[in-house]
Design an enzyme around this catalytic site. Structure first.
Site, PDB file in Angstrom:
ATOM      1  N   THR A   1      -2.815   6.513  -4.259  1.00 58.80           N
ATOM      2  CA  THR A   1      -1.623   7.248  -3.812  1.00 58.80           C
ATOM      3  C   THR A   1      -0.386   6.850  -4.625  1.00 58.80           C
ATOM      4  O   THR A   1       0.406   7.707  -5.003  1.00 58.80           O
ATOM      5  CB  THR A   1      -1.353   6.990  -2.322  1.00 58.80           C
ATOM      6  N   THR A   2      -0.234   5.567  -4.879  1.00 59.12           N
ATOM      7  CA  THR A   2       0.924   5.109  -5.654  1.00 59.12           C
ATOM      8  C   THR A   2       0.881   5.683  -7.064  1.00 59.12           C
ATOM      9  O   THR A   2       1.900   6.151  -7.586  1.00 59.12           O
ATOM     10  CB  THR A   2       0.958   3.572  -5.707  1.00 59.12           C
TER      11      THR A   2
ATOM     12  N   ASP B   1       0.848  -1.195   0.000  1.00 57.68           N
ATOM     13  CA  ASP B   1       0.000   0.000   0.000  1.00 57.68           C
ATOM     14  C   ASP B   1       0.884   1.247   0.000  1.00 57.68           C
ATOM     15  O   ASP B   1       1.651   1.477   0.939  1.00 57.68           O
ATOM     16  CB  ASP B   1      -0.915  -0.012   1.227  1.00 57.68           C
TER      17      ASP B   1
ATOM     18  N   ASP C   1      -8.755   1.156   2.142  1.00 58.46           N
ATOM     19  CA  ASP C   1      -8.803   1.577   0.738  1.00 58.46           C
ATOM     20  C   ASP C   1     -10.135   1.207   0.092  1.00 58.46           C
ATOM     21  O   ASP C   1     -10.782   2.037  -0.568  1.00 58.46           O
ATOM     22  CB  ASP C   1      -7.652   0.946  -0.047  1.00 58.46           C
TER      23      ASP C   1
END
Length: 543
Positions: A98-99, A65, A390
């Site tokens: 986010t990544t 994550d 998430d």
């Protein structure tokens, strides 16, 4: 930094500070942002790799994550911290992506650096990036597909896409179903508050398939006495955030006793005084007491006599959840307690006397649900907790916005192709910046392909070639073919994609605007003679 005035040097900036200017400052900042992007790039997609993070205490976090990785990393460089802050904004706004945001930001800065080497000024690049961002958001809005709140099947697909690659593949469908059940349960006039209305608790034991959704709040506590009631309807709940024990004076005192009876009388008086304190709680009408600290056996005895359900050492997060759900105030001074501080629940029950678990159900002002995570180890339950964080937020996004886009890189290819077509209509060097933005957006499907072990060039060319005929065509991570992602059930919330582009563009522009960096150097502690070191002082005489 110094100048000359009348032949004399003039010091403007403290020489102890690190001063970087111009292209050097920009290059250092870009390199630091790219380093952060490189760290999380290998975690992107369903085949992404995990990272093992070990803190100074030796505790291990095993996850892919992006938000967790960036939060746990001890990042020092100020520019890298800016990237992390943007990732936090992405997590807070969209719940996922986010990544993608960080990887895209790194790609934008890499393209910007290439253009600056060719002589294009950062101001031109920034303008082009702004135009590209506006166009990309417009393209995504047009490419998005509307869904209905009651389309349970699609909501489960949304949750499944978020979960895939982050938890056990065999349990993904089960976890996705729990997410959707939870969102439907707490929905209130089209709005979903997953942060406050869903409590996540973990238990070691069993398997991930034993994870379940519980109506109300479940805490790992039991009644402190077998003779206390184990089922209370129309519960009036007191939340005591202080110890219910005999008070101890801060100074030493002596008690002069002439007879044994005097000692007995003193003990009885002490007990009576303490009972008055407990009676203050009972007099409010409370029939359930949750205490976050210790509780004396005397207090338990008094509560048992009054028919009150009581337990102690309740976790702070459980106390906060109870306060939010029942409306009870956290009481830190028992002498100030009143009936107005009590909360309400339709039922407080310990269903199984042999199980350390209390259920609180039926609230007036909230629809709180509990997700009980089960797993074989702490690492497993921690990872599933991050998965739920998430997945719940992406389902919330679709539930509120009612818009989705095809996953598997399909939406990124759509944006990139439309941006290149748009760039051809723009004159000047901004055209180059828009084309560079398009290439940076394609870094997402490129990274997914790379993490699957596919040839990135062939995969990207194949996606571009087939996108016109397969509108929702994305990368099948099992076969490397281009498939219709809607038919495969690989979909993402529109909010995640739009926010990722906004976040990436914002941090890239912020970094490109910096051409001068003044950074204070860390100062070493002044040397101290051994005999003056604080660790060598004898403090016993000062107590």
């Amino acid at each position: 930094m110094a100048g000359q005035y009348g032949g004399q040097p003039v010091v403007i900036i403290d020489p102890s500070k690190e001063h970087t200017t111009g292209k050097d400052a920009l290059s250092v900042n870009i390199a630091s942002a790219q380093a952060v992007a490189k760290i999380v790039r290998s975690t992107l997609g369903p085949k992404g790799m995990d990272k093992m993070l070990v803190n100074i205490m030796g505790d291990i976090t095993l996850t892919n994550d992006g938000a967790t990785i960036l939060e746990e990393m001890d990042i020092e460089h100020p520019t890298a911290k800016m990237v992390v802050e943007i990732a936090k904004t992405q997590e807070k706004t969209a719940g996922d992506g986010t990544t993608s945001a960080v990887v895209m930001a790194g790609a934008l800065l890499e393209k910007a650096q290439e253009m600056m080497i060719q002589g294009i000024h950062p101001t031109i690049i920034i303008k082009g990036f702004g135009m590209a961002t506006e166009k990309a958001l417009q393209v995504l809005e047009e490419y998005a597909i509307p869904v209905k709140k009651d389309d349970r099947e699609m909501l489960e697909k949304i949750a499944l896409t978020s979960i895939t690659g982050k938890a056990s593949e065999m349990s993904s469908a089960h976890l996705a179903k729990i997410c959707v059940d939870a969102v439907y349960a707490i929905e209130n006039e089209g709005q979903v508050n997953v942060d406050d209305d869903i409590v996540i608790t973990k238990e070691i034991g069993g398997t991930i398939d034993d994870t379940k959704l519980i109506n109300g709040i479940a805490i790992r506590k039991e009644a402190l006495h077998l003779e206390m009631p184990h089922r209370i309807e129309n519960a009036k709940i007191a939340l005591i955030d202080t110890e219910l024990t005999f008070s101890k004076t801060a100074t030493k005192s002596k008690l002069h006793v002439d007879r044994a009876e005097q000692l007995f009388e003193f003990k009885e008086q002490e007990k009576t005084n303490f009972r008055k304190v407990v009676q203050m709680i009972i007099d409010t009408g409370a029939n359930v007491v949750f205490c976050s600290k210790n509780m004396d056996d005397y207090a338990l005895h008094f509560f048992k006599e009054a028919g009150v359900y009581a337990t102690r050492r309740v976790k702070d997060e459980d106390m906060e959840a109870l306060s939010y759900s029942t409306g009870a105030a956290l009481v830190r001074n028992v002498h100030d307690i009143s009936s107005e501080d009590l909360g309400f629940a339709e039922l407080v029950e310990q269903e199984d006397l042999h199980e350390e678990k209390t259920y609180i159900k039926g609230f007036k002002h909230s629809r709180t649900m509990t997700i009980l995570i089960k797993g074989g180890s702490e690492h497993v339950t921690d990872n599933v907790e991050r998965v739920f964080d998430d997945a719940l937020h992406v389902v919330k996004s679709v539930f509120e916005d009612e818009m989705i886009v095809a996953g598997g890189g399909a939406s990124e290819i759509e944006v990139a192709q439309k941006l290149r077509a748009y760039a051809s209509t723009i004159g000047g060097r901004e055209q180059m910046a828009i084309n560079a933005f398009a290439s940076a957006v394609e870094e997402i499907p490129r990274a997914i392909a790379d993490n699957c072990g596919f040839d990135t060039i062939d995969t990207l060319l194949n996606l571009r070639a087939k996108h016109d005929t397969v509108k929702y065509g994305g990368l099948n991570v099992e076969t490397a073919e281009v498939d219709n992602m809607l038919e495969k059930g690989v979909v993402d919330p529109l909010r995640v994609k739009t926010q990722a582009i906004k976040s990436a563009a914002e941090v890239a522009v912020m970094i490109l605007r910096v051409d001068d960096m003044l950074r204070a150097r860390e100062q070493a502690m002044m040397d101290v003679a051994p005999e003056h070191n604080i660790h060598n002082y004898d403090m016993s005489g000062m107590m």
